[in-house]
Design a protein around this motif. Structure first.
Motif, PDB file in Angstrom:
ATOM      1  N   LEU A 135      16.672  17.723 -15.289  1.00 34.48           N
ATOM      2  CA  LEU A 135      16.371  16.488 -16.030  1.00 34.48           C
ATOM      3  C   LEU A 135      15.480  16.760 -17.240  1.00 34.48           C
ATOM      4  O   LEU A 135      15.411  15.961 -18.157  1.00 34.48           O
ATOM      5  CB  LEU A 135      15.679  15.474 -15.101  1.00 34.48           C
ATOM      6  N   HIS A 136      14.774  17.907 -17.200  1.00 33.99           N
ATOM      7  CA  HIS A 136      13.817  18.229 -18.296  1.00 33.99           C
ATOM      8  C   HIS A 136      12.951  17.009 -18.595  1.00 33.99           C
ATOM      9  O   HIS A 136      12.896  16.512 -19.719  1.00 33.99           O
ATOM     10  CB  HIS A 136      14.571  18.653 -19.567  1.00 33.99           C
ATOM     11  N   MET A 137      12.280  16.518 -17.511  1.00 36.29           N
ATOM     12  CA  MET A 137      11.474  15.298 -17.655  1.00 36.29           C
ATOM     13  C   MET A 137      10.289  15.534 -18.584  1.00 36.29           C
ATOM     14  O   MET A 137       9.700  16.614 -18.576  1.00 36.29           O
ATOM     15  CB  MET A 137      10.953  14.868 -16.280  1.00 36.29           C
ATOM     16  N   MET A 138       9.958  14.470 -19.355  1.00 38.75           N
ATOM     17  CA  MET A 138       8.760  14.567 -20.194  1.00 38.75           C
ATOM     18  C   MET A 138       7.555  14.202 -19.338  1.00 38.75           C
ATOM     19  O   MET A 138       7.710  13.567 -18.294  1.00 38.75           O
ATOM     20  CB  MET A 138       8.909  13.631 -21.396  1.00 38.75           C
ATOM     21  N   LEU A 139       6.373  14.568 -19.811  1.00 37.83           N
ATOM     22  CA  LEU A 139       5.147  14.380 -19.026  1.00 37.83           C
ATOM     23  C   LEU A 139       4.972  12.916 -18.616  1.00 37.83           C
ATOM     24  O   LEU A 139       4.687  12.612 -17.459  1.00 37.83           O
ATOM     25  CB  LEU A 139       3.933  14.851 -19.843  1.00 37.83           C
ATOM     26  N   GLU A 140       5.196  11.973 -19.572  1.00 40.15           N
ATOM     27  CA  GLU A 140       5.025  10.534 -19.256  1.00 40.15           C
ATOM     28  C   GLU A 140       5.970  10.129 -18.127  1.00 40.15           C
ATOM     29  O   GLU A 140       5.615   9.346 -17.247  1.00 40.15           O
ATOM     30  CB  GLU A 140       5.322   9.656 -20.485  1.00 40.15           C
ATOM     31  N   GLU A 141       7.186  10.673 -18.169  1.00 41.89           N
ATOM     32  CA  GLU A 141       8.183  10.312 -17.146  1.00 41.89           C
ATOM     33  C   GLU A 141       7.763  10.862 -15.783  1.00 41.89           C
ATOM     34  O   GLU A 141       7.863  10.191 -14.759  1.00 41.89           O
ATOM     35  CB  GLU A 141       9.561  10.842 -17.565  1.00 41.89           C
ATOM     36  N   GLN A 142       7.245  12.095 -15.788  1.00 38.32           N
ATOM     37  CA  GLN A 142       6.802  12.704 -14.516  1.00 38.32           C
ATOM     38  C   GLN A 142       5.657  11.892 -13.925  1.00 38.32           C
ATOM     39  O   GLN A 142       5.659  11.555 -12.741  1.00 38.32           O
ATOM     40  CB  GLN A 142       6.312  14.141 -14.755  1.00 38.32           C
ATOM     41  N   ALA A 143       4.692  11.554 -14.768  1.00 42.71           N
ATOM     42  CA  ALA A 143       3.502  10.823 -14.293  1.00 42.71           C
ATOM     43  C   ALA A 143       3.896   9.434 -13.778  1.00 42.71           C
ATOM     44  O   ALA A 143       3.483   9.014 -12.695  1.00 42.71           O
ATOM     45  CB  ALA A 143       2.486  10.713 -15.429  1.00 42.71           C
ATOM     46  N   LEU A 144       4.753   8.730 -14.539  1.00 39.77           N
ATOM     47  CA  LEU A 144       5.173   7.374 -14.121  1.00 39.77           C
ATOM     48  C   LEU A 144       6.012   7.431 -12.852  1.00 39.77           C
ATOM     49  O   LEU A 144       5.838   6.618 -11.946  1.00 39.77           O
ATOM     50  CB  LEU A 144       5.968   6.689 -15.242  1.00 39.77           C
ATOM     51  N   LEU A 145       6.900   8.421 -12.777  1.00 40.99           N
ATOM     52  CA  LEU A 145       7.766   8.516 -11.588  1.00 40.99           C
ATOM     53  C   LEU A 145       6.914   8.781 -10.344  1.00 40.99           C
ATOM     54  O   LEU A 145       7.165   8.235  -9.274  1.00 40.99           O
ATOM     55  CB  LEU A 145       8.808   9.619 -11.776  1.00 40.99           C
ATOM     56  N   THR A 146       5.853   9.583 -10.493  1.00 38.19           N
ATOM     57  CA  THR A 146       4.954   9.858  -9.365  1.00 38.19           C
ATOM     58  C   THR A 146       4.226   8.576  -8.962  1.00 38.19           C
ATOM     59  O   THR A 146       4.163   8.240  -7.779  1.00 38.19           O
ATOM     60  CB  THR A 146       3.942  10.961  -9.732  1.00 38.19           C
TER      61      THR A 146
END
Ligand SMILES: CC(C)c1onc(-c2c(Cl)cccc2Cl)c1COc1ccc(-c2ccc3[nH]c(C(=O)O)cc3c2)cc1
Length: 232
Positions: A135-146
């Motif tokens: 997915l090559h998630m961006m940092l904001e996406e990783q943090a929000l998904l968590t």
């Protein structure tokens, strides 16, 4: 119509990313990945130490999620216990895909493969890591998904599910907008992210079996892991 992040949403994502970056496993713990021996026992002990440190990091991150500390205290505990494994799968998967400091990725994979986990769990575990990596998630996406994973209303023993939904919904809306803005060429990207949350739920089941098989072989966990995973 044009999708735009409001001022409030921008403030929210900045708070979540700041908390996500602030709380990391200390270097002196993760650098042991490169130093200690490679026996099954050593690998298990090292992973147990890292997981314990990860839980502490997770608790600090969670306390920084706006509104979390205003929830009923027993519900706060129920959310942490119910989401710990999923959040750790997500965090360790993101660390794999973000290419950890030199060589940690290979070493972490090696130690997980040789820590007494049976083959039937190794496959889904690394399939998940691969699907998150792709997915090559961006940092904001990783943090929000968590944060979204932690704020899942239907965890066992949560009394006031509506209160948790009121915190989770704005985060899901915000993540959806971010995905549209940051991945315009991939309209399905947000759906793929949510698909990972579904896959995480199945990993909970595998993890419960992993714990049982470790315990059957008399593996010891730390008091914090025993408390959060209701073992021993
Ligand atoms: C108690 C131990 C044996 C355990 O039980 N289940 C799991 C378990 C397993 Cl294998 C898989 C997934 C989830 C769990 Cl919860 C584990 C080990 O859990 C973790 C392994 C690694 C990491 C982790 C997180 C962030 C990191 N950053 C770096 C770095 O080098 O920067 C290394 C690193 C490692 C976190 C939990």
């Amino acid at each position: 119509e044009k999708v735009a992040i409001t001022k409030e949403q921008d403030a929210l994502v900045k708070l979540i990313v700041e908390a996500y970056n602030k709380h990391q496993i200390p270097q002196d713990v993760t650098k042991k990945l490169l130093q200690e021996q490679y026996s099954t026992e050593e690998n298990f002990l090292l992973l147990t130490e890292i997981a314990t440190s990860q839980v502490q990091v997770l608790v600090e991150f969670t306390k920084n999620i706006p509104g979390f500390l205003s929830l009923d205290h027993e519900d706060q505990i129920a959310l942490l216990k119910g989401s710990a494994v999923e959040a750790m799968f997500l965090r360790s998967a993101q660390v794999f895909s973000r290419k950890m400091p030199k060589g940690h990725t290979v070493v972490l994979e090696e130690r997980i493969r040789k820590s007494g986990i049976s083959e039937e769990f190794i496959t889904p575990l690394f399939n998940f890591y691969k699907s998150v990596g792709e997915l090559h998630m961006m940092l904001e996406e990783q943090a929000l998904l968590t944060a979204i994973t932690i704020l899942t209303p239907d965890r066992p023993y949560v009394k006031d599910q509506q209160a948790v939904e009121r915190l989770q919904e704005p985060m899901v809306e915000l993540l959806k907008k971010l995905c549209v803005l940051q991945h315009p060429q991939e309209p399905q990207y947000f759906a793929r992210l949510l698909g990972r949350l579904t896959e995480l739920r199945t990993l909970n089941h595998y993890h419960a079996e992993m714990l049982t098989s470790w315990r059957v072989n008399d593996h010891k966990f730390t008091p914090l892991l025993c408390e959060i995973w209701d073992v021993q």
